[in-house]
Design a protein around this motif. Structure first.
Motif, mmCIF file in Angstrom:
data_model
loop_
_atom_site.group_PDB
_atom_site.id
_atom_site.type_symbol
_atom_site.label_atom_id
_atom_site.label_comp_id
_atom_site.label_asym_id
_atom_site.label_seq_id
_atom_site.Cartn_x
_atom_site.Cartn_y
_atom_site.Cartn_z
ATOM 1 N N LEU A 207 -9.428 -10.445 17.368
ATOM 2 C CA LEU A 207 -8.374 -11.362 16.921
ATOM 3 C C LEU A 207 -8.254 -12.563 17.851
ATOM 4 O O LEU A 207 -8.020 -13.694 17.406
ATOM 5 C CB LEU A 207 -7.036 -10.621 16.825
ATOM 6 N N SER A 208 -8.439 -12.335 19.157
ATOM 7 C CA SER A 208 -8.392 -13.438 20.120
ATOM 8 C C SER A 208 -9.517 -14.426 19.857
ATOM 9 O O SER A 208 -9.298 -15.644 19.772
ATOM 10 C CB SER A 208 -8.496 -12.897 21.550
ATOM 11 N N SER B 260 -11.053 -14.911 17.178
ATOM 12 C CA SER B 260 -10.902 -15.542 15.865
ATOM 13 C C SER B 260 -10.052 -16.810 15.928
ATOM 14 O O SER B 260 -10.173 -17.685 15.065
ATOM 15 C CB SER B 260 -10.253 -14.562 14.876
ATOM 16 N N THR B 261 -9.194 -16.911 16.924
ATOM 17 C CA THR B 261 -8.281 -18.062 17.010
ATOM 18 C C THR B 261 -8.855 -19.236 17.785
ATOM 19 O O THR B 261 -8.332 -20.353 17.684
ATOM 20 C CB THR B 261 -6.963 -17.653 17.692
ATOM 21 N N SER C 17 -10.083 -22.872 16.319
ATOM 22 C CA SER C 17 -8.941 -23.742 16.032
ATOM 23 C C SER C 17 -8.285 -24.224 17.327
ATOM 24 O O SER C 17 -7.903 -25.394 17.444
ATOM 25 C CB SER C 17 -7.908 -23.000 15.176
ATOM 26 N N ALA C 18 -8.184 -23.313 18.300
ATOM 27 C CA ALA C 18 -7.559 -23.675 19.577
ATOM 28 C C ALA C 18 -8.365 -24.746 20.310
ATOM 29 O O ALA C 18 -7.789 -25.636 20.947
ATOM 30 C CB ALA C 18 -7.411 -22.430 20.456
ATOM 31 N N TYR D 169 -4.201 -21.462 26.910
ATOM 32 C CA TYR D 169 -4.445 -20.573 25.772
ATOM 33 C C TYR D 169 -5.936 -20.328 25.607
ATOM 34 O O TYR D 169 -6.375 -19.193 25.404
ATOM 35 C CB TYR D 169 -3.862 -21.175 24.495
ATOM 36 N N GLU E 118 -9.971 -17.122 24.771
ATOM 37 C CA GLU E 118 -11.409 -17.232 24.537
ATOM 38 C C GLU E 118 -12.177 -16.455 25.592
ATOM 39 O O GLU E 118 -13.199 -15.836 25.315
ATOM 40 C CB GLU E 118 -11.839 -18.703 24.555
ATOM 41 N N SER F 113 -14.990 -11.486 13.424
ATOM 42 C CA SER F 113 -14.401 -12.639 14.102
ATOM 43 C C SER F 113 -14.738 -13.985 13.468
ATOM 44 O O SER F 113 -13.826 -14.788 13.198
ATOM 45 C CB SER F 113 -14.804 -12.627 15.577
ATOM 46 N N SER G 215 -12.106 -16.484 11.699
ATOM 47 C CA SER G 215 -11.993 -17.812 12.296
ATOM 48 C C SER G 215 -12.013 -18.909 11.236
ATOM 49 O O SER G 215 -11.247 -19.878 11.316
ATOM 50 C CB SER G 215 -13.124 -18.026 13.304
ATOM 51 N N LEU H 212 -8.658 -19.238 9.649
ATOM 52 C CA LEU H 212 -7.696 -19.932 10.512
ATOM 53 C C LEU H 212 -8.010 -21.419 10.633
ATOM 54 O O LEU H 212 -7.099 -22.244 10.740
ATOM 55 C CB LEU H 212 -7.681 -19.275 11.895
ATOM 56 N N VAL I 288 -4.940 -23.558 9.893
ATOM 57 C CA VAL I 288 -4.324 -24.257 11.032
ATOM 58 C C VAL I 288 -4.762 -25.716 11.116
ATOM 59 O O VAL I 288 -3.932 -26.617 11.320
ATOM 60 C CB VAL I 288 -4.659 -23.527 12.355
#
Length: 296
Positions: free
Chosen positions: A16-17, A19-20, A23-24, A220, A225, A253, A257, A260, A264
């Motif tokens: 889950l980390s 996967s974000t 976008s981050a 973040y 990541e 993942s 991603s 998102l 996002v």
């Protein structure tokens, strides 16, 4: 909770980390240059690794590292985080996230090539099928950006994304030469050197005061990541009795991603991105799980 259940939880946190972060990356790069983002992210990851190392009471093992091991990790820090993430962040700066992310994800296929060239490991003919599938996926993703007038394609960015996959495959190959050192110790020392190099380099740059949102976005990236997922995935592998299942969870993942990235960032995900990513993952899975069986 059983050990296997704990392993699934830790693996899920890692997946889950990861996967974000595509976008981050794009959000953080609105406020920070590639170098600034890496400096903040690398220092954040280092402190997470250091905290984990101290919590596991492994400080004495760090003091027992030999001089040659210290030199090795000092060199490794130049590769990761410094070179790898500078290239990766610049690729994300130039490309849509839906292009940069899956191209970077092709690193297991490139690892086969590096092992063949530099480690003398021959590639079984059956594995060329998986390689062609994955590389075909990369080509499809790059070509598919022309189907949308909202996506801009940068040749430089694409080459950097592909280079980042090579760099990560190279890092994986050379870092495995120090398997005798505990993973969290290796990460802590490597990121200590990497963060030190970046901090020293920053002294030659014009001082800037980063806004709060810039610092938070960089932190973040460093936490989700690098720091937290690396620690959680390592714990999952240690606890599980089924390492294959834990590894297979990672294939979720990149697809999460993409969801998102659309939700996002608002990127229009073209069908070639889905198809190309599927080809990349199928090629990797084929070579990792099916090719060894078909070879016999």
């Amino acid at each position: 909770m059983t050990q296997d259940n704990k392993a699934i939880v830790y693996a899920a946190i890692a997946v889950l980390s990861w996967s974000t972060v595509a976008s981050a990356f794009k959000i953080a790069l609105r406020y920070l240059s590639s170098f600034e983002l890496l400096l903040v992210a690398s220092c954040t990851a280092f402190f997470i690794f250091l905290f984990t190392l101290l919590a596991r009471k492994k400080w004495k093992e760090v003091k027992n590292l030999s001089a040659s091991q210290w030199r090795w990790f000092a060199l490794l820090g130049l590769l990761n985080p410094v070179t790898y993430y500078l290239v990766l962040f610049r690729a994300y700066d130039l490309l849509p996230a839906q292009v940069a992310q899956p191209v970077n994800y092709s690193w297991p296929i490139l690892l086969l090539i590096l092992l063949s060239l530099f480690a003398g490991q021959s590639i079984p003919k059956i594995k060329y099928v998986g390689m062609l599938l994955s590389l075909g996926g990369v080509v499809l993703i790059s070509a598919g950006t022309g189907l949308s007038d909202k996506l801009e394609f940068s040749v430089t960015g694409f080459l950097l994304a592909f280079l980042s996959a090579f760099l990560w495959a190279g890092y994986w190959m050379v870092s495995n030469k120090r398997k005798e050192v505990d993973a969290i110790i290796a990460l802590t020392v490597t990121f200590f050197f990497g963060s030190a190099y970046l901090f020293i380099a920053s002294l030659w740059m014009e001082p800037v005061v980063l806004p709060v949102q810039a610092l938070l976005s960089g932190m973040y990236v460093g936490a989700f990541e690098i720091g937290i997922p690396f620690v959680c995935f390592g714990m999952a592998i240690q606890l599980t009795s089924n390492a294959t299942l834990v590894n297979q969870m990672c294939y979720l993942s990149p697809f999460l991603s993409l969801f998102l990235i659309h939700l996002v960032l608002g990127e229009q995900i073209v069908w070639t991105t889905y198809a190309g990513l599927l080809l990349i993952v199928v090629g990797i899975v084929f070579n990792q799980y099916l090719a060894p069986r078909l070879k016999h």
